[in-house]
Write an enzyme that holds these catalytic residues in place. Structure first.
Site, short mmCIF file in Angstrom:
data_model
loop_
_atom_site.label_atom_id
_atom_site.label_comp_id
_atom_site.label_asym_id
_atom_site.label_seq_id
_atom_site.Cartn_x
_atom_site.Cartn_y
_atom_site.Cartn_z
N LYS A 54 0.86 -1.18 0.00
CA LYS A 54 0.00 0.00 0.00
C LYS A 54 0.90 1.23 0.00
CE LYS A 54 -2.58 3.26 2.47
NZ LYS A 54 -1.79 4.44 2.14
N GLU A 58 11.83 17.08 13.75
CA GLU A 58 12.28 16.73 12.40
C GLU A 58 11.58 17.63 11.39
OE1 GLU A 58 12.86 12.73 9.68
OE2 GLU A 58 11.13 12.85 10.99
N GLU A 109 10.79 1.42 10.29
CA GLU A 109 11.77 2.50 10.17
C GLU A 109 11.00 3.80 10.34
OE1 GLU A 109 13.73 5.41 7.41
OE2 GLU A 109 13.99 3.46 6.43
N CYS A 118 14.57 10.41 5.32
CA CYS A 118 14.56 10.00 6.74
C CYS A 118 15.92 10.20 7.39
CB CYS A 118 14.14 8.53 6.85
SG CYS A 118 12.47 8.21 6.24
#
Length: 481
Positions: A179, A384, A253, A287
């Protein structure tokens, strides 16, 4: 490829067939806010059909040898490579990254990485490990495929991260339901369209849907044996809760906020370009990009000047323009996050060396922005940013920098920049992160395990360690008398 044709050709891939849906949603080009395509919106019933198909395909696919599965995956890589231009154009349209981009880190980079990862990962194999072989017994560890793997991917590297999830699962004998993010589903659907004519029916299924519903159904479904997810920490925690009832295997992750530490002896002229490239790779939407830069006071001003000079030489614009170095942010929500972090920094008295103000509102553009005179505690440092804005924090003592790097709950990557490799390694070993680089950052490769610690998740990708994530151990003990 015309827009009308693009809108007609996307469909779900279930059991080797292209499947239509009764409902659709728009996929937006972040460079001009136009509709790239209407994406099929799957129902939970269609997801269940995909799960049934994947479960039915598992026995035959897992019974093949590595060599037989490898041949199919190599064929898939060749078919994808033959459509390189179409994939790169579609990737730029839905994600925003330039075809080439700064330091050749654009859509071409993602496509090249995709091909390299397929071929490298498909070349790997998990052999039985013998731990005893004598006159009493032969004891060996065998690795067995888990079954049906559910993959949920993000919008920053939609094609490459899909491959990171799919190929190790497939080569080890699992079947897959993927997905992709509703923001960037098109390259994955196109990949599925190619794969359905190469892989056996049901081995790879692509199901697209709006945020939440399909992913939640996947993570709680009893017939999906593992979920591999790349995305935010809160979503990762929600997946863990949903997966608990079926004791589902997980690889997560999750979010990061990577710190880089520039020591006093760093060669600024040599490393400034690498620092810039690895902080702003994919417009900061990576990331493991360098997101907090701690710089020793003796080289702080020199590095700030060098980075500012590079920033002044690059162009932010539509990724389809050949001279564009950086494209837009992928979506409006992410743009708003970056703007909010910048505003907080301004209110705290931070100094903006460049950027910091939206000057192009035709898409979700934000200029390359460098900020100094900022400290731990500012939102831009502690949160972040996932965008093209880098905080630069001055330090006096390396112990201070190490403490700052480690004080947050995340731990994906980190780096140390120095001409003294031994000292750099000593500092690097004390950073609380899954991967640490010396004189580089954010560089990954198919044979080097990669994953996070603390709130950045658990499990690893890549290499033999990554393959093992998609298997269970069966210890076979054969006694000779």
């Amino acid at each position: 490829m015309t827009r009308m044709r693009t809108m007609k050709e996307f469909s779900l891939i279930i059991n080797g067939d292209s499947v239509a849906t009764s409902d659709h949603f728009d996929v937006i080009n972040p460079a001009d806010k136009s509709v790239v395509a209407r994406c099929p919106k799957a129902t939970v019933e269609q997801l269940n059909e995909a799960i049934v198909a994947a479960k039915a395909a598992f026995p035959a696919w897992s019974a093949l040898t590595y060599a037989e599965r490898r041949a199919k995956l190599m064929q898939l890589a060749d078919a994808l490579e033959a459509k390189s231009n179409a994939f790169m154009t579609l990737l730029t349209q839905e994600q925003g990254k330039p075809t080439k981009g700064f330091a050749d880190l654009g859509a071409g980079f993602e496509l090249g990485g995709t091909l390299a990862w397929i071929r490298s990962t498909a070349s790997m194999e998990l052999m039985p490990e013998t731990i005893q072989d004598n006159e009493i017994a032969h004891i060996a560890i065998h690795r067995k495929a888990l079954g049906v793997v559910g993959s949920i991917t993000p919008w920053n590297y939609p094609l490459l991260m899909g491959i990171w999830h799919m190929i190790p699962a497939l080569i080890t004998g699992n079947t897959v339901i993927i997905k992709p993010s509703e923001m960037t589903p098109l390259t994955t659907l196109y990949f599925g369209k190619i794969a359905k004519d190469i892989l056996p029916k049901g081995v790879l299924n692509v199901v697209t849907g709006a945020a939440g519903e399909i992913g939640e159904a996947m993570s709680s479904h009893k017939d999906i044996d593992k979920i591999v997810f790349t995305g935010s920490t809160p979503t990762g925690k929600a997946i863990m809760k949903s997966a608990a009832n079926s004791l589902k295997r997980l690889t997560l992750e999750l979010g990061g906020n990577d710190a880089g530490i520039v020591l006093a002896d760093a060669d600024i002229e040599a490393v400034a370009g690498k620092i810039f490239a690895t902080a702003f790779i994919n417009n900061g939407q990576t990331c493991a990009a360098l997101k907090r830069l701690y710089v020793h006071e003796s080289v702080h001003d020199q590095l700030c000047e060098a980075l500012t000079n590079i920033a002044g030489s690059v162009k932010t614009g539509n990724g389809l323009d050949v001279d564009t170095d950086f494209g837009p942010l992928q979506n409006e929500k992410q743009l708003d996050i970056v703007k909010a972090l910048a505003q907080d920094a301004k209110e705290r008295g931070a100094n903006f060396l460049c950027g910091g103000k939206v000057i192009n509102e035709t898409g979700y553009f934000y200029p390359i922005t460098l900020v100094n005179n900022i400290q731990d505690g500012a939102r831009l440092v502690d949160e972040e940013q996932f965008g093209p804005i880098l905080p630069i924090i001055k330090f006096k003592d390396v112990e201070e920098a190490i403490a700052s790097a480690n004080r947050l709950a995340v731990g994906l990557g980190g780096s140390v920049w120095s001409t003294d490799i031994k000292r750099a390694q000593d500092v690097a070993s004390r950073l609380e992160c899954g991967t640490v680089w010396i004189n580089n950052h954010a560089m990954v490769q198919p044979d080097a395990p990669f994953g996070g610690v603390k709130d950045s998740g658990f499990g690893v990708a890549f290499g033999e360690a990554g393959l093992k994530e998609f298997t269970s151990i069966q210890t076979m003990q054969t006694f000779k008398s």
